[in-house]
Design a protein around this motif. Structure first.
Motif, PDB file in Angstrom:
ATOM      1  N   LEU A  48      39.693  34.295  48.688  1.00 52.10           N
ATOM      2  CA  LEU A  48      39.854  34.543  47.258  1.00 52.10           C
ATOM      3  C   LEU A  48      40.977  33.652  46.733  1.00 52.10           C
ATOM      4  CD1 LEU A  48      39.646  38.456  47.356  1.00 52.10           C
ATOM      5  CD2 LEU A  48      37.785  36.840  46.932  1.00 52.10           C
ATOM      6  N   ILE A  49      40.664  32.868  45.696  1.00 52.08           N
ATOM      7  CA  ILE A  49      41.619  31.898  45.153  1.00 52.08           C
ATOM      8  C   ILE A  49      41.856  32.186  43.677  1.00 52.08           C
ATOM      9  CG2 ILE A  49      42.053  29.454  44.705  1.00 52.08           C
ATOM     10  CD1 ILE A  49      40.208  28.813  47.074  1.00 52.08           C
ATOM     11  N   ILE A  50      43.108  32.301  43.315  1.00 44.75           N
ATOM     12  CA  ILE A  50      43.506  32.446  41.908  1.00 44.75           C
ATOM     13  C   ILE A  50      43.890  31.064  41.385  1.00 44.75           C
ATOM     14  CG2 ILE A  50      45.382  33.233  40.416  1.00 44.75           C
ATOM     15  CD1 ILE A  50      43.482  35.453  40.795  1.00 44.75           C
ATOM     16  N   GLY A 100      33.073  32.307  48.870  1.00 47.42           N
ATOM     17  CA  GLY A 100      34.430  32.480  48.359  1.00 47.42           C
ATOM     18  C   GLY A 100      34.403  32.616  46.850  1.00 47.42           C
ATOM     19  N   VAL A 101      35.542  33.023  46.302  1.00 46.19           N
ATOM     20  CA  VAL A 101      35.665  33.231  44.856  1.00 46.19           C
ATOM     21  C   VAL A 101      36.872  32.451  44.345  1.00 46.19           C
ATOM     22  CG1 VAL A 101      35.930  34.905  42.995  1.00 46.19           C
ATOM     23  CG2 VAL A 101      34.625  35.529  45.056  1.00 46.19           C
ATOM     24  N   ILE A 102      36.657  31.706  43.259  1.00 45.07           N
ATOM     25  CA  ILE A 102      37.751  31.016  42.554  1.00 45.07           C
ATOM     26  C   ILE A 102      37.820  31.638  41.162  1.00 45.07           C
ATOM     27  CG2 ILE A 102      38.628  28.807  41.737  1.00 45.07           C
ATOM     28  CD1 ILE A 102      36.711  27.478  43.787  1.00 45.07           C
ATOM     29  N   SER A 103      38.934  32.220  40.807  1.00 46.13           N
ATOM     30  CA  SER A 103      38.998  32.971  39.550  1.00 46.13           C
ATOM     31  C   SER A 103      40.264  32.663  38.765  1.00 46.13           C
ATOM     32  CB  SER A 103      38.934  34.482  39.823  1.00 46.13           C
ATOM     33  OG  SER A 103      39.062  35.216  38.624  1.00 46.13           O
ATOM     34  N   ASP A 104      40.091  32.576  37.437  1.00 48.65           N
ATOM     35  CA  ASP A 104      41.228  32.560  36.519  1.00 48.65           C
ATOM     36  C   ASP A 104      41.828  33.981  36.491  1.00 48.65           C
ATOM     37  OD1 ASP A 104      43.040  31.746  34.654  1.00 48.65           O
ATOM     38  OD2 ASP A 104      41.617  31.644  32.988  1.00 48.65           O
TER      39      ASP A 104
END
Length: 1004
Positions: free
Chosen positions: A294-296, A245-249
């Motif tokens: 995908l998490i913002i 998974g991806v955690i992104s600003d």
């Protein structure tokens, strides 16, 4: 793993993975560069190392690092000459910036050392760092006094060091964190790592042993930190098949070409940041992978609507429970924690599963709409990835809803894949028994922390050999395995003996029945009952309770057949079966102290109270036939053949085959002798007369109807002897019998009406209906190679109606061959020098320290009816030899050790344990086929005892009885004579040629 065809998804190609080569690069030594005051503040009165150590221990981590502090270049240089520094933490203080000078000096000396900046961001420090060149540093972190950040820094660097190798090795997953704010990633990383490390402790419970659990934690997902769009996309492109998974600003630079404080701080001029960089990155990733979570995360609340509009999850940086929200996101969307099946409309929980077994048990009960919701989003594969169950995850990841739109087939494929994985992981591993996980797919487990004992070790070794050799899997429809097994380790025995105060009667001269009664009255720990019931429920078959002492089947002193083995039938009344099981265990324990066992211990110079007993609980290999339970074939395979016939060679081995339970072979019953390399050439089937005379006529089976729970010293009290008509009516003779038709005076392979049935195993040996010969060659080859010595393997075979089936390997033990060299050709020695000569001998080596001979008198009144009385007399004489530490040569007609007294003297090994050579002698009026030392084979080879067959009446061998009769008797009874030569005889045995002589003493 091979690419799968949609029509072939129920066939599995799971490749096992090993965690042992993961996380090979570690941070062991950390050098802190700071002035003394800042270092003291960091260490919080000098306790940082203690805190990190405690943190490691609480999380089940190994290898906590050590910390060393320096303030000057000279101190740093001195340290670098004494230890290998893996990480430099640079702490620029308020007073000066000398720390950067020291760090740069270290980097010049050792360019590959990882360096980070750790500092509180006060206004003064920030101003002093504005113009520093930070290009030598991997990261800059904001220090707020939390030691968890130190652990996170170490883990982040270690993940970076091991990422490529661990992904390539087993497919470890990674979480991509895209964030350029030092303050924020310094805050989020401790929370993220704390969660991941705790989860790794939880999924480590899937492991079968404590050691495997500690290794399995290395398979946790890694965290990779990117601080620009370009860096994040490069990492994603390189490892996209393993991104969990991806955690992104949202707002961060698209690119960065320098490492100044501004870029590290995330405070460059606004035109250097793209306000939509995070959204652009996640759009690109979503276009490439529709399933990836995908998490913002953003401090700008307006971004929530924008993120959720595009299907991304959102976490508010400003929330006081931001870390809790993020953890919930990880659990819900990245596969951590329990797997929660939800209703796709209400999103309410339908079913929760905590581990792989629970998923397997519940997969068919999940409602269709919930199942569709989860499989269409690849949730199952992701959950397995997060738990480091990589083979199944990788397999299921390719079976998307687009490729297979059938919920029920998905259920079955998931179930079958889990079963295959659990079977694969169970084979070759001695798991710690867990009654909550133990089911019909579990394989080998241990209860207790002590030793497995000799047989237990052999079984574990054999299971490992099977797992590692793909040769065993090359025949479709044929399985090779050990039976389902649980071992009660030796510490259970110690506890049982001490808690019940049994040593006093056990070590006394009490008779066997009294000892058994005392043991049966004793109590096993109550906690074991639930474990036993779990084993009974999972096995649902008769159970063999076998001894596995420390000395049994060891490489140097095999105790084969000394202690008891009981079998209990299966019954649906599990508590009744539990009572039988516990009684059988206590009876096996008691057998350690029977008189025969004590005699044997004396013969082997062992001390009885030092013996420790493990007990093997093992599924009995066989099938239920009407009122009885038995396998189609039992056998013993030996990789040394001391009786090669025709084209056979000694090193090609030999197998003894029989219908029914293997106890029949051990008891010396009639078996079929076959070399696995020459399955079509069987001496016993070479002539009509021989075939009819030497075929098996009876067999052993477990009585499953007349259940007797009154355990006796005789461990075969519930084993019945049946005839071939019983097996024929059971349908058990297919593929293993031939039929003699008297009208044609011919033998036909197969079963035909009328005519006598002959146990020829023609279907498996000649017609190759079941590839027994090939499998035995494989077992012998790999078993001998793995043990680095000749071996003996017990086995059983179940064959179904279409010729498929299972080969159960029941035990492996070494054949301890003599190391004595024999250079002389025994055939050139003249008869005049010999007391005895055999052309069919078992054994190898030379000895010249035996002067005594015990022989059975064979006058015209000799009869097999007297054999039981002869056995009793020999036992009495044998005890005297044990007391004086002497050996003798034993000569007599028929089969020594036969359970049928009409075929020979029914002695046990303990009755003749002082014999150095045992001779089977044929007489004109008493011609019994050689037993080949079946019952005593392991003891013969381990002690270097010779076993000779002679038939002087037809010029096959020599025995000069006139010389023995002329010697004065040391002792003489009605049936036997004991004589002693004035000086020792010389025994010479050639195990390769099967020739042996006993030379008379040379005259002075």
């Amino acid at each position: 793993m091979k690419e799968q065809n949609p029509d072939n998804w129920n066939k599995f190609y799971l490749r096992d993975v090993s965690f042992v080569n993961l996380m090979m690069w570690r941070i062991y030594n950390v050098l802190i560069v700071a002035n003394p005051y800042d270092a003291f503040m960091l260490e919080d009165d000098g306790r940082i190392e203690e805190k990190i150590y405690n943190e490691y221990m609480e999380l089940g981590l190994r290898y906590p690092p050590t910390f060393t502090q320096v303030s000057t270049i000279e101190e740093a240089e001195k340290i670098l000459t004494t230890i290998d520094v893996d990480l430099v933490i640079c702490m620029p203080g308020n007073a000066d910036n000398d720390a950067f000078d020291v760090a740069r000096a270290i980097k010049n000396i050792s360019p590959d050392i990882h360096c980070v900046v750790l500092t509180p961001f006060s206004h003064g420090i920030t101003r002093r760092m504005q113009h520093e060149d930070l290009s030598i540093f991997d990261y800059v972190f904001c220090w707020l006094g939390n030691t968890n950040l130190i652990l996170s820094i170490i883990k982040l660097i270690e993940d970076k060091m091991n990422l490529e190798n661990d992904i390539r090795q087993v497919g470890v997953q990674m979480i991509l964190l895209v964030e350029d704010s030092i303050r924020f990633y310094s805050s989020i990383l401790p929370n993220l790592y704390g969660y991941l490390l705790t989860q790794s402790q939880n999924f480590a419970t899937e492991a079968l042993t404590k050691h495997e659990a500690s290794l399995r934690m290395r398979g946790r997902p890694k965290v990779v930190l990117a601080r620009t769009y370009k860096e994040a996309w490069q990492i994603y492109e390189q490892f996209k098949d393993n991104v969990l998974g991806v955690i992104s600003d949202v707002r961060f630079p698209m690119d960065r070409n320098e490492k100044s404080l501004n870029t590290f701080l995330g405070n460059p001029p606004q035109n250097e940041k793209d306000p939509d960089a995070g959204l652009k990155l996640l759009r690109a990733i979503r276009h490439d992978n529709e399933y990836l979570p995908l998490i913002i995360e953003s401090s700008e609340s307006d971004n929530r609507a924008r993120a959720e509009k595009e299907g991304f999850r959102f976490v508010d940086k400003n929330s006081k429970k931001m870390s809790v929200d993020l953890r919930h996101m990880l659990e819900e969307h990245m596969g951590f924690g329990d797997f929660i099946f939800r209703d796709p409309v209400t999103h309410e929980e339908v079913k929760r599963v905590r581990n792989l077994k629970e998923l397997q048990d519940n997969i068919f009960s999940i409602p269709n709409n919930s199942m569709l919701y989860h499989i269409s989003r690849n949730h199952v594969s992701r959950w397995l990835s997060a738990r480091a169950i990589f083979p199944v995850s990788a397999f299921l990841k390719n079976i998307t809803w687009h490729k297979l739109q059938d919920v029920d087939r998905h259920r079955q494929i998931i179930f079958n894949a889990i079963v295959e994985y659990r079977r694969m992981k169970n084979h070759g591993v001695v798991a710690v028994f867990d009654r909550n996980k133990y089911d019909r797919y579990a394989h080998f487990a241990r209860i207790g922390d002590g030793s497995l004992g000799g047989k237990g070790r052999g079984l574990a070794f054999l299971d490992n050999v099977i797992k590692r050799q793909p040769d065993f899997d090359r025949f479709p429809g044929v399985e090779v395995q050990i039976p389902k097994t649980v071992v009660l380790c030796t510490d259970i025995f110690d506890s049982f003996m001490e808690r019940n105060n049994l040593y006093q009667i056990a070590l006394s001269n009490a008779d066997n029945d009294s000892i058994l009664e005392a043991f049966l009255q004793a109590r096993l720990p109550e906690a074991l009952n639930d474990d036993f019931l779990a084993f009974i429920r999972a096995t649902r078959a008769p159970i063999a309770i076998r001894s596995s002492s420390l000395l049994e089947d060891s490489h140097y002193q095999p105790f084969a057949g000394i202690y008891s083995t009981y079998m209990i039938p299966y019954t649906d009344n599990h508590h009744a079966m539990l009572n039988m099981l516990t009684s059988a265990i206590k009876s096996v324990y008691a057998s350690v102290y029977y008189s025969d066992s004590k005699t044997y211990m004396t013969a082997t110079s062992n001390v009885i109270d030092q013996e420790k007993m493990a007990v093997i609980l093992q599924e009995v290999a066989g099938k239920q036939h009407a009122n009885h339970f038995y396998p189609n074939i039992s056998g013993v395979l030996r990789s040394l053949n001391y009786y090669p016939i025709g084209d056979e060679k000694a090193e090609e081995g030999i197998a003894s085959l029989a219908l029914g339970l293997g106890k029949y072979i051990v008891d010396g019953g009639q078996t079929l002798r076959v070399s696995p390399y020459h399955p079509n050439h069987i001496l016993q089937m070479s002539e009509m007369k021989t075939a009819l005379k030497q075929t098996q006529t009876q067999f052993y089976a477990l009585d499953t109807v007349n259940i007797d729970d009154n355990f006796k010293v005789d461990d075969g009290f519930n084993i019945v002897s049946l005839n071939l008509k019983d097996a024929e009516s059971d349908g058990a003779l297919q593929y293993i019998a031939s039929t003699y038709q008297p009208n044609d005076d011919a033998i036909y392979d197969g079963i035909y009406d009328g005519g006598r049935k002959i146990i020829s195993f023609a279907g498996v040996l000649k017609q190759d209906v079941f590839p027994l010969a090939q499998l035995l060659r494989t077992a012998m080859k790999h078993g001998s190679e793995a043990m680095r010595r000749p071996v003996e393997i017990e086995f059983a075979v179940n064959i179904d109606s279409v010729g498929k089936g299972t080969l159960y390997l029941l035990q492996i033990r070494p054949i301890v061959d003599s190391q004595q060299l024999l250079s002389e050709d025994l055939s050139t020695i003249p008869d005049a020098r010999c007391l005895l000569r055999s052309n069919s001998s078992l054994g190898h080596g030379i000895s010249d320290d035996v002067a005594d001979v015990i022989y059975i008198k064979v006058n015209e009144t000799f009869s097999g009816a007297n054999n039981p009385a002869i056995a009793a007399e020999i036992e009495q004489i044998n005890r005297k030899f044990l007391d004086t530490d002497r050996n003798y040569i034993l000569i007599g007609p028929g089969r020594w050790g036969s359970s049928d007294p009409w075929l020979g003297v029914p002695v046990k090994w303990s009755h003749i344990s002082a014999a150095r050579v045992i001779v089977e002698e044929g007489l004109p009026n008493y011609q019994i086929d050689s037993s080949q030392g079946t019952h005593f084979f392991q003891n013969l080879t381990s002690f270097g005892v010779g076993y000779f067959t002679i038939n002087p009446f037809k010029d096959d061998g020599l025995c000069r009885r006139t010389i023995l009769d002329a010697l004065p008797a040391e002792e003489e009874t009605h049936f036997i004579r004991h004589v002693r030569f004035p000086s020792p005889l010389k025994i010479m045995m050639d195990g390769k040629k099967q020739q042996a002589v006993i030379l008379l003493p040379e005259e002075n």
